[in-house]
Design an enzyme around this catalytic site. Structure first.
Site, PDB file in Angstrom:
ATOM      1  N   ASP A  55       0.845  -1.195   0.000  1.00  0.00           N
ATOM      2  CA  ASP A  55       0.000   0.000   0.000  1.00  0.00           C
ATOM      3  C   ASP A  55       0.885   1.251   0.000  1.00  0.00           C
ATOM      4  OD1 ASP A  55       0.872  -0.070   2.602  1.00  0.00           O
ATOM      5  OD2 ASP A  55      -1.111   0.086   3.531  1.00  0.00           O
ATOM      6  N   SER A  56       2.210   1.020  -0.036  1.00  0.00           N
ATOM      7  CA  SER A  56       3.135   2.127  -0.291  1.00  0.00           C
ATOM      8  C   SER A  56       2.836   2.744  -1.655  1.00  0.00           C
ATOM      9  CB  SER A  56       4.594   1.635  -0.234  1.00  0.00           C
ATOM     10  OG  SER A  56       4.763   0.468  -1.013  1.00  0.00           O
ATOM     11  N   ASP A  94      -1.195  -6.071  -0.554  1.00  0.00           N
ATOM     12  CA  ASP A  94      -1.361  -5.452   0.758  1.00  0.00           C
ATOM     13  C   ASP A  94      -2.817  -5.033   0.954  1.00  0.00           C
ATOM     14  OD1 ASP A  94      -0.065  -4.729   3.045  1.00  0.00           O
ATOM     15  OD2 ASP A  94       1.025  -3.050   2.167  1.00  0.00           O
ATOM     16  N   GLU A 126      -1.596  -5.547   8.282  1.00  0.00           N
ATOM     17  CA  GLU A 126      -0.835  -5.032   9.422  1.00  0.00           C
ATOM     18  C   GLU A 126      -1.558  -5.297  10.741  1.00  0.00           C
ATOM     19  OE1 GLU A 126      -0.027  -0.858   8.851  1.00  0.00           O
ATOM     20  OE2 GLU A 126       0.894  -1.176   6.881  1.00  0.00           O
ATOM     21  N   GLU A 194       9.011  -4.649  10.421  1.00  0.00           N
ATOM     22  CA  GLU A 194       9.495  -3.355   9.929  1.00  0.00           C
ATOM     23  C   GLU A 194      10.078  -2.511  11.052  1.00  0.00           C
ATOM     24  OE1 GLU A 194       6.864  -1.317   7.251  1.00  0.00           O
ATOM     25  OE2 GLU A 194       8.084   0.512   7.250  1.00  0.00           O
TER      26      GLU A 194
HETATM   27  O1  KIV Z   1       3.511  -1.112   1.632  1.00  0.00           O
HETATM   28  C1  KIV Z   1       4.655  -1.564   1.578  1.00  0.00           C
HETATM   29  O2  KIV Z   1       5.429  -1.317   0.639  1.00  0.00           O
HETATM   30  C2  KIV Z   1       5.088  -2.412   2.689  1.00  0.00           C
HETATM   31  C3  KIV Z   1       6.527  -2.829   2.726  1.00  0.00           C
HETATM   32  C4  KIV Z   1       7.362  -1.680   3.107  1.00  0.00           C
HETATM   33  C5  KIV Z   1       6.755  -3.979   3.613  1.00  0.00           C
HETATM   34  O3  KIV Z   1       4.311  -2.738   3.523  1.00  0.00           O
END
Ligand code: KIV
Length: 276
Positions: A55-56, A94, A126, A194
């Site tokens: 979700d980045s 994610d 998460e 993380e």
């Molecule tokens: O959203 C993301 O890219 C992540 C990674 C940093 C593990 O959760």
């Protein structure tokens, strides 16, 4: 060594079972994020084991300050593209903020939608609250592989108040450790850790039978993940200690684009040879 799909190293698709074997055999699991087919194809050709449609994408693709605004539809859109680009890596999507926290039922339904509509191999989420653990049990019992995520969990940024490392104090370290055990118990096939101290990463990794994937969690995790734009030097204003830059693509792109601008302005491009 050549780790690419065309080498004899490993040409079959990566499965959650394969990750388990890699942990047991001490073979490190290498993961990157991706958000589109072009990039996932390149990573597949390099031999990446796991691709996370993180979700980045809220930060990297959409230009937002946090990951909170990413929607289920956007995750499905990007995951579909990533799945099209890659054959060998395990592709994990994610689950966006508020698509899995409300109830186990809702989490289960949303995870099912992601799997059905994208063709990915599993979901990541998460935290480890009671609701979330119940959701994970439902998913894993129904054939949806789940990757956990503990330590710094960016969807909780408004609770944490900053992106600093987690688990430095004993009480929080103990909670992260216990949450990792609970995630394993609920059926998670792997956990992202993380930004936590390496010793905590080591303790969790040694205590679990499922693989840990670190990002700023030290060298003892079973695998590592980075946001691809960070490791390729596309993003330049994000410089935490855990990012190693393997390229400076931001500089390279700027140089290439400046040269292109110059060539067009100077009527050097296109040449006669580049015309019909
Ligand atoms: O959203 C993301 O890219 C992540 C990674 C940093 C593990 O959760």
């Amino acid at each position: 060594m050549d780790y690419s799909a065309s080498s004899s190293y490993e040409s079959k698709s990566i499965t959650t079972l394969r990750l388990q074997y890699m942990k047991q055999s001490g073979i490190k699991i290498v993961c990157l994020t991706a958000y589109d087919a072009l990039i996932s194809k390149i990573f597949d050709e390099c031999g990446i084991d796991v691709i996370l449609v993180g979700d980045s994408l809220g930060n990297i693709v959409q230009g937002n300050e946090t990951t909170l605004s990413v929607t289920l539809e956007e995750t499905i859109y990007h995951t579909k593209a990533v799945v099209k680009g890659a054959k060998r890596p395990l592709i994990i999507a994610d689950m966006p903020f508020m698509t899995f926290q409300v109830s186990a039922d809702e989490a289960f339904r949303n995870a099912g939608r992601i799997m059905k509509e994208t063709g990915c191999a599993g979901v990541k989420l998460e935290g480890a609250s009671e609701n979330i653990l119940q959701g994970i049990s439902r998913m894993t019992e129904s054939g949806i592989p789940v990757m956990g995520h503990l330590g710094l969990t960016p969807q909780s940024i408004n609770k944490f108040g900053s992106y600093k490392a987690r688990g430095k104090e004993e009480k929080e370290a103990e909670k992260i450790y216990n949450d990792a055990l609970k995630l394993q118990e609920a059926g998670a096939f792997s956990i992202v850790l993380e930004k936590i101290p390496s010793e905590l990463g080591k303790k969790i990794t040694e205590s679990l039978s499922i693989p840990t994937i670190g990002i700023g969690a030290g060298p003892y995790c079973d695998g590592q993940i980075l946001v691809y734009t960070d490791m390729l030097g596309l993003t330049v204003d994000f410089n935490p200690r855990f990012v190693r830059r393997y390229a400076r693509l931001n500089d390279e792109i700027k140089l290439a684009v400046k040269n292109y601008i110059e060539d067009v302005k100077n009527q050097d491009f296109p040449s006669i040879e580049e015309s019909y």
